[in-house]
Design a protein around this motif. Sequence first.
Motif, PDB file in Angstrom:
ATOM      1  N   HIS A 214       0.830  -1.201   0.000  1.00 42.75           N
ATOM      2  CA  HIS A 214       0.000   0.000   0.000  1.00 42.75           C
ATOM      3  C   HIS A 214       0.870   1.258   0.000  1.00 42.75           C
ATOM      4  N   ASP A 264      -3.250 -13.090 -14.056  1.00 41.00           N
ATOM      5  CA  ASP A 264      -3.528 -11.840 -13.330  1.00 41.00           C
ATOM      6  C   ASP A 264      -4.872 -11.850 -12.605  1.00 41.00           C
ATOM      7  N   ASP A 265      -5.407 -13.034 -12.307  1.00 42.14           N
ATOM      8  CA  ASP A 265      -6.736 -13.099 -11.696  1.00 42.14           C
ATOM      9  C   ASP A 265      -6.733 -13.812 -10.343  1.00 42.14           C
ATOM     10  N   ASP A 267      -6.912 -14.090  -6.301  1.00 41.13           N
ATOM     11  CA  ASP A 267      -7.592 -13.313  -5.262  1.00 41.13           C
ATOM     12  C   ASP A 267      -6.588 -12.734  -4.281  1.00 41.13           C
ATOM     13  N   PRO A 268      -6.746 -11.468  -3.893  1.00 40.46           N
ATOM     14  CA  PRO A 268      -5.856 -10.885  -2.880  1.00 40.46           C
ATOM     15  C   PRO A 268      -6.187 -11.441  -1.495  1.00 40.46           C
ATOM     16  N   ASP A 270      -6.802 -10.987   2.672  1.00 40.61           N
ATOM     17  CA  ASP A 270      -7.829 -10.153   3.309  1.00 40.61           C
ATOM     18  C   ASP A 270      -7.434  -8.691   3.476  1.00 40.61           C
ATOM     19  N   ARG A 273      -5.574  -4.254  -0.502  1.00 42.68           N
ATOM     20  CA  ARG A 273      -6.617  -3.453  -1.138  1.00 42.68           C
ATOM     21  C   ARG A 273      -6.616  -3.572  -2.665  1.00 42.68           C
ATOM     22  N   TRP A 274      -6.026  -4.598  -3.207  1.00 41.36           N
ATOM     23  CA  TRP A 274      -6.022  -4.792  -4.658  1.00 41.36           C
ATOM     24  C   TRP A 274      -7.267  -5.580  -5.074  1.00 41.36           C
ATOM     25  N   LYS A 275      -7.734  -5.350  -6.298  1.00 44.91           N
ATOM     26  CA  LYS A 275      -8.857  -6.133  -6.814  1.00 44.91           C
ATOM     27  C   LYS A 275      -8.412  -7.547  -7.152  1.00 44.91           C
ATOM     28  N   THR A 276      -7.300  -7.676  -7.836  1.00 41.80           N
ATOM     29  CA  THR A 276      -6.719  -8.989  -8.149  1.00 41.80           C
ATOM     30  C   THR A 276      -5.210  -8.883  -8.026  1.00 41.80           C
ATOM     31  N   ARG A 278      -1.582 -10.275  -9.787  1.00 38.79           N
ATOM     32  CA  ARG A 278      -0.920 -10.949 -10.904  1.00 38.79           C
ATOM     33  C   ARG A 278       0.288 -11.718 -10.375  1.00 38.79           C
ATOM     34  N   ASP A 299       1.359  -5.649  -9.299  1.00 36.71           N
ATOM     35  CA  ASP A 299       0.121  -4.977  -9.681  1.00 36.71           C
ATOM     36  C   ASP A 299       0.218  -4.382 -11.081  1.00 36.71           C
TER      37      ASP A 299
END
Length: 397
Positions: A214, A264-265, A267-268, A270, A273-276, A278, A299
């Motif tokens: 972050h 690149d898909d 899951d991050p 918990d 704060r990334w959507k996916t 890579r 990212d």
Amino acid sequence: MKGPSPRRLWKYLVRCLRLQSYLLSPGDGRTAPQIPARVLLWALLLGRVLREYSFHAVEALVRSPTRRALQVATAFGDDVLGYFTERLPAAPTRAALAAALRQAKRLKAFDPSPFIGLAVDGTTVGRCHQSTCKLCRPHRNAAGQITGYRHHLALISVVGTGLTLPFDVEPYGPGESEYGAGQILLRRAVGALGPRFADYVVVDGEFATAPFLHTVGDLHLRVVARLKGNLPELFQAAQKRFQGQPPTRAFWEGRDRVEVWDADDFDPWDTLRWKTVRVLRYRQHKPHGTVCEAFWLTDFPTRQLSSRSLFRLAKSRWEIENQGFNDAKNRYGLEHICHHHATSLLLVWLLTCLALTIERLYRLRHLHRGTHPVHSAIELLRLLRLSLARPLHVDSS
């Protein structure tokens, strides 16, 4: 073009890198100085470039007949350097390093590379038997007994451009960590260089945590981080997916054959704060049969960076190990304790970074202009040492 010499190196620093104000006024905390700070600073910096890194070696240089060729105005002892570096503020040297990098970018020193990277890592320097300064960290054996003391620092370097340029350090003492020092260092470095100087940050797996990632994002930089077992869910998911798949791409990198798996898909976790996420996996086959394998997370979107380019950015992390720590320790005395005082240690580490940076810019960019060949580091060192010899005057009478 005339051969390199201390005088011509000075002109390069003043005219090309525009470091005249720093070289003439580096800051001085002495109350009644007898020898100007500029004289002592130049002697220290030139000693590092010449790989005469101990204070005693610098004293021997300035007391020798070569002092005039060194562009040093007066002789002095090693105790003067200890007193001077104890009271020399670090801020001007840090500012000079950042200014040199910004000027190098204006001079297109990094143009061959599409991306400029910053690598952050920590290392051990300076060992001693007794705790003498606030930076001494105890070293314990398997039984928990203190066997000595060590100094640790985090270092940041420009990588991925054909030039590995270390430009700042952050030491950390007892109760502190490489992880915390790395975050402090990165924020200060980006603030000094500007938000648009670099494109990405590359780090080892210890820094692959949500707070650090972050922090990099808040500084408007991309990140490439090693994926290891400290992120078990993501690491196991990447292993499971890539294990039964053919490589996304295969290519030759020099004499090595490289296979990469790229997706690149993922899951991050918990707190990220990334959507996916890579993830890149590579297997690098060496000519002698050795296979190197590693996983990296980033990212960078796939539309912006190909798998091959991501592989090169990940491999740029090794520059801070090889051209950073290894060169600084084995050739420029990074591990040597010249004067055991916290401020003096910090200044010597920063001057080592400055010496490495100006030596590489001078050798690989300035002296390489036009059709002039690239000098190796040892070739430049020999030329500089030869330039110190006084010419022989032959009496033909």
